[in-house]
Design an enzyme around this catalytic site. Structure first.
Site, PDB file in Angstrom:
ATOM      1  N   SER B 322       0.751  -1.212   0.046  1.00 52.68           N
ATOM      2  CA  SER B 322      -0.128   0.244  -0.201  1.00 52.68           C
ATOM      3  C   SER B 322       0.914   1.342   0.285  1.00 52.68           C
ATOM      4  O   SER B 322       0.440   2.221  -0.752  1.00 52.68           O
ATOM      5  CB  SER B 322      -0.804  -0.242   0.994  1.00 52.68           C
ATOM      6  N   TRP B 325       2.439   1.641  -3.394  1.00 48.64           N
ATOM      7  CA  TRP B 325       1.476   2.020  -4.315  1.00 48.64           C
ATOM      8  C   TRP B 325       1.445   3.879  -4.590  1.00 48.64           C
ATOM      9  O   TRP B 325       1.335   4.168  -5.701  1.00 48.64           O
ATOM     10  CB  TRP B 325       0.067   1.608  -3.935  1.00 48.64           C
ATOM     11  N   HIS B 326       1.769   4.290  -3.279  1.00 49.59           N
ATOM     12  CA  HIS B 326       1.658   5.827  -3.573  1.00 49.59           C
ATOM     13  C   HIS B 326       2.755   6.428  -4.281  1.00 49.59           C
ATOM     14  O   HIS B 326       2.740   7.608  -4.640  1.00 49.59           O
ATOM     15  CB  HIS B 326       1.586   6.386  -2.108  1.00 49.59           C
ATOM     16  N   GLY B 327       3.779   5.757  -4.317  1.00 50.09           N
ATOM     17  CA  GLY B 327       4.950   6.411  -5.049  1.00 50.09           C
ATOM     18  C   GLY B 327       5.919   5.708  -5.088  1.00 50.09           C
ATOM     19  O   GLY B 327       6.341   4.597  -4.008  1.00 50.09           O
ATOM     20  N   PHE B 477      -0.273  10.186  -7.752  1.00 56.45           N
ATOM     21  CA  PHE B 477      -0.241   8.797  -7.595  1.00 56.45           C
ATOM     22  C   PHE B 477      -0.995   7.993  -8.366  1.00 56.45           C
ATOM     23  O   PHE B 477      -0.841   6.754  -8.620  1.00 56.45           O
ATOM     24  CB  PHE B 477      -0.885   8.429  -6.181  1.00 56.45           C
TER      25      PHE B 477
END
Lengths: 313, 477
Positions: B322, B325-327, B477
C-alpha cells in the site's frame, strides 16, 4: 429538474451578489483608509514598469519616490496615482515613457496573461466602469484576480494595516547582478538584432495603455502637477525599431509633456542587468544624474531640461 | 482539469445540461457523452496519455469477452495474467522504472560492480494508479466469475474513464459501478441537491483547509532545519490536515459530481482523524484502496486466517505494498512499514476489530477515554505522515531529529486564521461524523434562510480564502 436548476441559479445569483458586495466593501474601506502616506518631504513620484523600477534608485533622488513596478501598465499607474493624490500633495510626476509602452504588447500586459501581477493589488481602486474594460477582454483573468485581491485586502487590514504603499507598491526590485557574459555585448548581439526586426514587424499602436497615459496627463493638469516623461537607457535594438513612432505619438498626443530622455547616457555593459534593465551600478549612475537634473531644471528651473542634458551628456 | 478551476466550473454545467437535456432519452448516447467528456477532462491535462486509458480499456474489454468464452483453467489464467501484465506493466514503467533502476545500480555498487543504465525522463500519467486498479478489479472479478463480462464497449469505456473519479478515485469496483452504466438514469432531485452539498463541502476541504495548510506545511518541511521542535510538530499537523482536506475533499467532489449524473460512488473517507486506534483509522482512510488490497491481495494471501506469523506476514505485505502504491520512493514504503508496526500490537492482542462503531454515537462529547485514544491515534498518524511528506529518508530523519530543538517552546508559526478554519472544520466534521459527509444532514432541519446563508458563507469563504491553487496531492499517485 427545473426546480433544481432554478435553485442553482438563485444560489449563483446570491453568490454573485455577495461577491459584488465584498468587492464594493473592499473598495470602500481600502480607498478611505489612511494607508497611503508618502514619506515626509516627497515632492514627486516615478511611475512605470520594470525599466523605471530598475533604473531609478530613489534613495539617491531627493524628494522623489519610485513607485514603478515590473509589468505595470498605465492603466494601473493611473489608479495608483489617483489614490496617492487623495492622500498626498505632489508637485511633479515622472512617468516612464519607453518604446514598448506605445505598442499593443503593453495593452496585453494590462489584461492578458500577466493580469494576475497587478490587478489583485489595484482592484480596490479601479472604478467599475474601468474594470469592465478589461473584464470584457479577459473575464477569466479578472474572475481569478478577485479572490486574490479580497484576500490581499483582508490580510492587509487584519495583519499589517500600516502603509499600503510600502507593503504593496514599494520599489525594492533593482537587480544587483551584472549582465551575464553571454549577453555582454548588448549593442552588437546577433539575437538582439533579430529581436529588433521582430519588434518592428509585430508592432501596432496601443489603445488602452496610451488612453490611460492621457488620463494621467489630464489628472496631473487638473491637479496642477507638473508631468514629465522619463526614458531609461535600454539596448538600441529595443529603441531603434519604434523610434519614429515613439516621437510621433509624443508630439501628437502629449505636446505639453517634456521627455527626459536618458537613452544616450554613457553606460558600460556592467551597468546592465540585461539588455532592457539597469542593475544597481547603472541605477546609481542614472539616479545621481536625475537628481541633479531635477534640482536644476525641475525644482529650480535654473536651466531647461534639454540644456542640462546637452551640457552633461 | 482541476475540480477547483474555472475550466471545470464551465465544463461541469455544460456536460450536465447536455446529459440531461440533449441525450436524456438514449442511454447509449448518455454513456458516449460520459466517455467524450471524460476524455476531454483527462486530455485537458495531457491528451497524449489518453492512448494509455484507451489501450487499457481495449485490453480489459477484450480479456473480459474472451474469459466469457473460455472454460479451460489454463487459458483463463493466461488471459487474467495478460490483463495484469499489461496494466501493471504500464504502471511499472511509468511509475517505478527509474526507482528500480536507481536501486539496482546502488545494489551493484555495494558489491563493487558497475551497472550502467541511464534513467529515463518519464512523465507520470495523472491517475494511472487509480484507473489501473479499477480496470484490474473488472478482470479479476470476471475471472473469479463474480461478474458477467460486459459486451457494451461504450459502457465499459465510460466505467474506466468516468471523469469524476478518473484521476484520484474513489477506486470503483466493476461490481458496483459498471451495472450503473447499464440502467437508464432518471434525474433525482434529492440526489442532485445532496451532490451539490457534498461538492460544496469538498471544495471547502480542498481550497480552504488543504491549500492553506499546504502553504505552512511546505514552508516548515522545506526549511525544517530553521524551526524549533514544536514548530516541526505543528508542520506535521498542517500536513495531516492538508492531505486529509485535499484527498477527502477530492473524493467528496467526485462523489457529489457523480450524483449529479445519477451515479452512486463508494464512500472513500469516514472521518479518519476521529479514529480510536490505527485499525479503525485504516477502516476510515482511503477506504476504496484499503478494501481493494483487502479483497485482491490480503484475502488471497490468507488474510487473518492461519497462524499469527502468517497474519503478521500478510499485514506487513499489505501495508508495504500500500505504501509503495503511493509512489516510487522509500519514504512511502517507510510510511507503510510504520503503520504496520502501529498495527501489530492490535493484531497480537486481537484488538484490531474493537472500535467498529462511530465514536460517541448519540452523544455530543466523547468519553475521556475515547478522547485520549483519538489523541494518541492522531499523534501516531501525524508522525507517520512525516515519512509520507519527506523528500527522502534522510529528510524524514532530520525532521524527526529536529523535534529535540526546543520542543516545548511556542511555535514560530502561528497563523490565527488557519487555526480558526481548522477549529470550524473539526467542529462541523464532529457534528456530522455519523453521515456520509459532514454537512449531509447538518442544516436540513434549519429554516431555509439560515440553511442558505450557511451554504452561501461556505461558498464565499471558499472564494475568498482559497489558498494558492494547487493540484490535488493524489494526482501524482
Amino acid at each position: 429538474m427545473k426546480g433544481f436548476i432554478g435553485k442553482i441559479l438563485i444560489f449563483s445569483f446570491l453568490f454573485s451578489f455577495g461577491v459584488i458586495g465584498l468587492i464594493l466593501s473592499q473598495s470602500f474601506v481600502m480607498k478611505r483608509g489612511n494607508y497611503y502616506q508618502l514619506p515626509e518631504g516627497t515632492e514627486g513620484v516615478i511611475l512605470g514598469h520594470s525599466h523605471a523600477s530598475c533604473a531609478y534608485n530613489d534613495t539617491l533622488i531627493h524628494g522623489v519616490v519610485n513607485l514603478a513596478e515590473p509589468m505595470e501598465g498605465y492603466y494601473y499607474s493611473f489608479f495608483k496615482l489617483k489614490q496617492i493624490l487623495r492622500h498626498n500633495k505632489l508637485k511633479y510626476v515622472f512617468v516612464e515613457y519607453s518604446n514598448n509602452q506605445i505598442s499593443q504588447y503593453a495593452d496585453d500586459r494590462i489584461y492578458g496573461s500577466y493580469i494576475g501581477n497587478q490587478l489583485p493589488k489595484m482592484l480596490p481602486f479601479i472604478s467599475p466602469r474601468d474594470l469592465l474594460k478589461i473584464a470584457i477582454k479577459n473575464p477569466i483573468g479578472v474572475a481569478k484576480a478577485v479572490p486574490v485581491s479580497l484576500k490581499m485586502s483582508f490580510d492587509f487590514l487584519t495583519k499589517d494595516r500600516k502603509n499600503y504603499i510600502q507593503s504593496h507598491w514599494s520599489n525594492d526590485k533593482i537587480p544587483s547582478h551584472i549582465l551575464d557574459e553571454k549577453k555582454k555585448t548588448i549593442q552588437s548581439d546577433q539575437n538582439n538584432a533579430q529581436l529588433s526586426g521582430h519588434i518592428k514587424n509585430n508592432f501596432s499602436v496601443s489603445d488602452l495603455n496610451l488612453y490611460y497615459l492621457a488620463q494621467i496627463a489630464k489628472m496631473c493638469k487638473d491637479n496642477n502637477i507638473e508631468l514629465y516623461f522619463l526614458r531609461a537607457p535600454v539596448s538600441k535594438y529595443y529603441v531603434e525599431p519604434l523610434e519614429p513612432t515613439f516621437h510621433d505619438i509624443l508630439a501628437k498626443e502629449f505636446p505639453e509633456v517634456q521627455l527626459i530622455d536618458m537613452n544616450e547616457f554613457p553606460l558600460e555593459d556592467n551597468d546592465y542587468a540585461d539588455p532592457q534593465h539597469m542593475n544597481l551600478n547603472g541605477a546609481n549612475k542614472i539616479s545621481k544624474f536625475l537628481n541633479d537634473l531635477i534640482a536644476s531644471s525641475v525644482r529650480n528651473k535654473s536651466m531647461s531640461i534639454n540644456e542640462f542634458i546637452n551640457q552633461r551628456l | 482539469m482541476l475540480f477547483n478551476s474555472i475550466d471545470f466550473a464551465i465544463f461541469l454545467p455544460l456536460v450536465f445540461l447536455l446529459y440531461w437535456f440533449v441525450f436524456q432519452k438514449n442511454l447509449k448516447l448518455q454513456n458516449a457523452l460520459i466517455v467524450v467528456a471524460s476524455y476531454l477532462f483527462y486530455g485537458w491535462w495531457d491528451w497524449r496519455f489518453l492512448s494509455l486509458i484507451l489501450f487499457s480499456t481495449l485490453v480489459d474489454y477484450g480479456v473480459g469477452i474472451w474469459l466469457s468464452k473460455t472454460e479451460t483453467k489454463r487459458k483463463r489464467q493466461a488471459l487474467l495474467w495478460t490483463s495484469i501484465l499489461v496494466n501493471l506493466g504500464f504502471l511499472g514503467f511509468f511509475k517505478y522504472y527509474n526507482f528500480f533502476l536507481d536501486n539496482f545500480q546502488e545494489i551493484f555498487r555495494l558489491f563493487g560492480m558497475e551497472f550502467r543504465a541511464s534513467s529515463l525522463e518519464i512523465v507520470l500519467p495523472v491517475g494511472i494508479s487509480f484507473y489501473t486498479f479499477q480496470t484490474l478489479s473488472y478482470t479479476i472479478d470476471v475471472y473469479k466469475r463474480k461478474l458477467e463480462p460486459t459486451k457494451d464497449f461504450i459502457g465499459f469505456a465510460a466505467y474506466v474513464s468516468f471523469f469524476p473519479q478518473l484521476v484520484a478515485g474513489p477506486i470503483e469496483r466493476a461490481t458496483n459501478l459498471l451495472p450503473q452504466f447499464y440502467k437508464s438514469r432518471v434525474f433525482n432531485y434529492g440526489q442532485a441537491v445532496d451532490g451539490m452539498r457534498q461538492i460544496l463541502w469538498g471544495l471547502f476541504k480542498k481550497v480552504v483547509i488543504a491549500d492553506n495548510c499546504a502553504h505552512y506545511s511546505d514552508m516548515i518541511f522545506n526549511n525544517h532545519m530553521d524551526y524549533s521542535g514544536s514548530t516541526l510538530f505543528l508542520g506535521a499537523i498542517f500536513f495531516a490536515f492538508q492531505i486529509y482536506g485535499d484527498f477527502s475533499g477530492y473524493s467528496d467532489i467526485a462523489i457529489g459530481t457523480s450524483r449529479l449524473f445519477g451515479f452512486d460512488l463508494k464512500r472513500n473517507f469516514a472521518y479518519p482523524y476521529f479514529s480510536r486506534d490505527i485499525a479503525e483509522f485504516w477502516r476510515r482512510w482511503h477506504i476504496s484502496l484499503s478494501t481493494w488490497f483487502r479483497d485482491y491481495l490480503y484475502i488471497p494471501l490468507g488474510g487473518s486466517r492461519g497462524s499469527k506469523f502468517m497474519q503478521l506476514r500478510n499485514t506487513f505485505i499489505i501495508f508495504l505494498v500500500s505504501g509503495f502504491w503511493h509512489g516510487a520512493n522509500w519514504t512511502f514504503i517507510a510510511w507503510g512499514f510504520v503503520h504496520a508496526l502501529f498495527f501489530v500490537p492490535l493484531l497480537l492482542m486481537n484488538r484490531n476489530r474493537k472500535n467498529l462503531e462511530i465514536v460517541a454515537m448519540d452523544h455530543l462529547f466523547p468519553k475521556v477515554r475515547d478522547l485520549i485514544s483519538i489523541g494518541i491515534t492522531f499523534v501516531l498518524v501525524v508522525l507517520a505522515w512525516i515519512f509520507f511528506r519527506a523528500e527522502n529518508i534522510t529528510h524524514a530523519m532530520e525532521y524527526f531529529a529536529g523535534f529535540a530543538r526546543n520542543p516545548l517552546s511556542m511555535p514560530e508559526v502561528r497563523p490565527v486564521l488557519i487555526f480558526t478554519f481548522l477549529a470550524f472544520f473539526l467542529f462541523i466534521e464532529w457534528l456530522g461524523r455519523g453521515e456520509q459527509f459532514a454537512i449531509a444532514n447538518l442544516t436540513l432541519s434549519w429554516p431555509r434562510v439560515f440553511r442558505w446563508s450557511f451554504y452561501l458563507i461556505i461558498a464565499l469563504v471558499c472564494f475568498i480564502f482559497s489558498g494558492q491553487e494547487q493540484e490535488f496531492i493524489y494526482f501524482q499517485f
